[in-house]
Design a protein around this motif. Structure first.
Motif, PDB file in Angstrom:
ATOM      1  N   HIS A  25       0.792  -1.229   0.000  1.00  0.00           N
ATOM      2  CA  HIS A  25       0.000   0.000   0.000  1.00  0.00           C
ATOM      3  C   HIS A  25       0.826   1.281   0.000  1.00  0.00           C
ATOM      4  O   HIS A  25       0.268   2.374  -0.099  1.00  0.00           O
ATOM      5  CB  HIS A  25      -0.932   0.005   1.217  1.00  0.00           C
ATOM      6  CG  HIS A  25      -2.047  -0.989   1.113  1.00  0.00           C
ATOM      7  ND1 HIS A  25      -2.579  -1.643   2.205  1.00  0.00           N
ATOM      8  CD2 HIS A  25      -2.721  -1.475   0.038  1.00  0.00           C
ATOM      9  CE1 HIS A  25      -3.538  -2.467   1.806  1.00  0.00           C
ATOM     10  NE2 HIS A  25      -3.642  -2.374   0.503  1.00  0.00           N
ATOM     11  N   LYS A  26       2.150   1.153   0.108  1.00  0.00           N
ATOM     12  CA  LYS A  26       2.990   2.350   0.213  1.00  0.00           C
ATOM     13  C   LYS A  26       3.304   3.006  -1.119  1.00  0.00           C
ATOM     14  O   LYS A  26       3.646   4.191  -1.177  1.00  0.00           O
ATOM     15  CB  LYS A  26       4.296   2.006   0.934  1.00  0.00           C
ATOM     16  CG  LYS A  26       4.205   2.156   2.449  1.00  0.00           C
ATOM     17  CD  LYS A  26       5.564   1.986   3.106  1.00  0.00           C
ATOM     18  CE  LYS A  26       5.489   2.272   4.597  1.00  0.00           C
ATOM     19  NZ  LYS A  26       6.795   2.071   5.264  1.00  0.00           N
ATOM     20  N   SER A  27       3.228   2.252  -2.216  1.00  0.00           N
ATOM     21  CA  SER A  27       3.627   2.821  -3.502  1.00  0.00           C
ATOM     22  C   SER A  27       2.840   2.197  -4.636  1.00  0.00           C
ATOM     23  O   SER A  27       2.134   1.195  -4.459  1.00  0.00           O
ATOM     24  CB  SER A  27       5.131   2.590  -3.729  1.00  0.00           C
ATOM     25  OG  SER A  27       5.418   1.202  -3.772  1.00  0.00           O
TER      26      SER A  27
ATOM     27  N   ILE B  62      -4.693   4.417  -5.478  1.00  0.00           N
ATOM     28  CA  ILE B  62      -6.123   4.138  -5.309  1.00  0.00           C
ATOM     29  C   ILE B  62      -6.555   4.453  -3.883  1.00  0.00           C
ATOM     30  O   ILE B  62      -7.597   5.072  -3.656  1.00  0.00           O
ATOM     31  CB  ILE B  62      -6.437   2.665  -5.659  1.00  0.00           C
ATOM     32  CG1 ILE B  62      -6.267   2.430  -7.159  1.00  0.00           C
ATOM     33  CG2 ILE B  62      -7.844   2.289  -5.217  1.00  0.00           C
ATOM     34  CD1 ILE B  62      -6.417   0.987  -7.577  1.00  0.00           C
ATOM     35  N   ARG B  63      -5.731   4.058  -2.924  1.00  0.00           N
ATOM     36  CA  ARG B  63      -6.061   4.300  -1.518  1.00  0.00           C
ATOM     37  C   ARG B  63      -6.182   5.798  -1.233  1.00  0.00           C
ATOM     38  O   ARG B  63      -7.137   6.246  -0.583  1.00  0.00           O
ATOM     39  CB  ARG B  63      -4.978   3.675  -0.629  1.00  0.00           C
ATOM     40  CG  ARG B  63      -5.295   3.681   0.859  1.00  0.00           C
ATOM     41  CD  ARG B  63      -4.108   3.128   1.643  1.00  0.00           C
ATOM     42  NE  ARG B  63      -4.408   3.009   3.037  1.00  0.00           N
ATOM     43  CZ  ARG B  63      -4.873   1.913   3.626  1.00  0.00           C
ATOM     44  NH1 ARG B  63      -5.124   0.834   2.893  1.00  0.00           N
ATOM     45  NH2 ARG B  63      -5.102   1.871   4.913  1.00  0.00           N
TER      46      ARG B  63
END
Length: 359
Positions: free
Chosen positions: A34-36, A42-43
Motif C-alpha cells: 500500500h505504500k507505492s 487508489i487508496r
C-alpha cells in the motif's frame, strides 16, 4: 420468544492489542503493497473522494472502490493457497426468480466438494460475498468458498445479490433471502438437509446476511436456518458518530463508510431507523427470533465496536453461540489469502460448523 441457545465456548483467543505471528507478517506485506504504485494511488484517491459530498465525487469513489475490489479478486484468484481446493470442488449454477424489485433472477454458484458428490442430505452454507454491498461478485469469493467447502464438508451456495447503488436496501437483502427460502424449499432436489442450513456473509455481505435474518425474523421464518455466521459485518450507522471516540481503524475508515451507507440506502433519512438498512437497530424482540448466531471479527477491524455491541445484544436475548475475535487482525488481514487458509481462520470455521451445523 425462541429458546435460548447454549454456547459450547469453543474459542477464546487472547487479545494482545497488537499483531503477532502470521497476522504481523501479513500486515507487514500489506504495508509494503500500500505504500507505492497503483495500490497507494487508489487508496489516496478513495480517502480524498470520501470527504466530498457531491454526486460526481460519489460516482468516482464508487469506481475506485470497485477497481480496488477487482484488484483484490485478482490477487485472491492467483494465490497458490487456493489451487488445491479448487481441484476438489465441482461448480454448478442456478438462478432464483424474484419480483420484489422488478423481474430479476438471482444468480447462485454452487460449490460441491468431492467428498459430498452424489450424496444426499448434505449441510448447506449460503454465502453473501464482501465488498461493502457496492462491489464484488460471488465468483470473486469462489477461492475462499472452495476452501470452506472442502475443509468443512459443506455445499456452498454463493449468492450474486444485486449491488448498490443500482439496487438499494432492502432489495439486496431480499435477493439473498429469496435464495435462502429457495434452498430450503428445494432441499431434496439440491441434495441438502433442510435441517442443516447455514447462512453467512462477510463485510458488506455480512450486512446482507444480517438483514436477511432480520427479514426472516419479521416473517417468522427463522426456523429455516439452523446457524447464522456474520464475519467482519457492516452492522449500523456507527460511522456517522463522533470520530474522536472511535478506534484507530474506525477513524481511518469512517468517511468512506459514510459514503458507502449513503449508496446502500434508498433514502437514508426515511430509513434511518429501519433494521433492514441497519440491522444493528433491530429490536430485542426481532433479535430474539434470530437463528443461533456466531459473530466473527478481527481485534483491529473497522467494525469492531458495532459487532461487539451486537454480540452483547444477541447474547442477552439468548441467540449468540460464539463471539470470535482474531487477535491483532484488521479488515485487510482477514481478507488476505494466507490468513484465510491459516489454521486460525479455516480451523475456526471447521470447528464451528462441525459443532453447531453438522452435528
Amino acid at each position: 420468544m425462541s429458546e435460548r441457545v447454549v454456547s459450547k465456548f469453543l474459542f477464546d483467543f487472547p487479545m494482545k492489542g497488537k499483531a503477532e505471528g502470521l497476522v504481523a507478517e501479513i500486515d507487514a506485506q500489506l504495508e509494503v503493497i500500500h505504500k507505492s504504485g497503483p495500490p497507494a494511488e487508489i487508496r489516496m484517491a478513495i480517502e480524498s473522494l470520501s470527504l466530498k459530498d457531491d454526486d460526481e465525487s460519489r460516482d468516482k469513489l464508487l469506481g475506485m472502490i470497485r477497481a480496488n475490489m477487482v484488484g483484490l479478486t485478482m490477487v485472491t484468484k492467483a494465490a497458490p493457497e487456493y489451487k488445491e481446493a479448487e481441484k476438489l470442488v465441482t461448480m454448478t449454477e442456478f438462478s432464483v426468480p424474484t419480483t420484489h424489485d422488478g423481474d430479476f433472477a438471482v444468480p447462485v454458484e454452487v460449490y460441491t466438494p468431492q467428498q459430498l458428490s452424489g450424496k444426499k442430505g448434505n449441510p448447506a452454507y449460503i454465502f453473501a460475498h464482501g465488498g461493502g454491498c457496492v462491489s464484488g461478485t460471488a465468483n470473486g469469493s469462489k477461492p475462499m468458498m472452495d476452501s470452506i467447502a472442502v475443509a468443512c464438508s459443506v455445499v456452498v451456495f454463493n449468492v450474486d445479490y444485486r449491488l448498490a447503488p443500482e439496487t438499494t436496501a432492502p432489495n439486496n437483502v431480499k435477493d439473498f433471502c429469496a435464495v435462502v427460502e429457495y434452498v430450503s424449499e428445494h432441499a431434496e432436489s439440491l441434495g441438502i438437509d433442510p435441517a442443516r442450513i447455514c447462512v453467512a456473509g462477510e463485510s458488506g455481505g455480512g450486512y446482507v446476511c444480517l438483514g436477511a435474518c432480520v427479514l426472516l425474523a419479521q416473517q417468522n421464518k427463522s426456523h429455516l436456518v439452523k446457524l447464522a455466521v456474520f464475519v467482519n459485518a457492516m452492522v449500523d450507522d456507527y460511522a456517522f458518530s463522533d470520530p474522536a471516540a472511535m478506534t484507530n481503524e474506525e477513524r481511518s475508515n469512517y468517511s468512506v463508510m459514510r459514503q458507502v451507507w449513503r449508496m446502500v440506502a434508498g433514502d437514508q433519512d426515511t430509513q434511518s431507523s429501519d433494521p433492514l438498512l441497519y440491522p444493528g437497530k433491530a429490536s430485542d424482540e426481532i433479535l430474539a427470533k434470530f437463528p443461533p448466531s456466531i459473530i466473527i471479527e478481527g481485534e483491529m477491524d473497522m467494525f469492531i465496536t458495532s459487532t461487539t455491541r451486537l454480540s452483547h445484544r444477541l447474547r442477552r436475548v439468548g441467540r449468540l453461540l460464539e463471539f470470535i475475535v482474531f487477535p491483532g487482525a484488521n479488515h485487510a488481514t482477514c481478507l488476505w489469502p494466507s490468513f484465510r487458509v491459516s489454521d486460525m481462520f479455516v480451523g475456526t470455521f471447521k470447528t464451528a460448523l462441525e459443532e453447531y451445523l453438522i452435528k
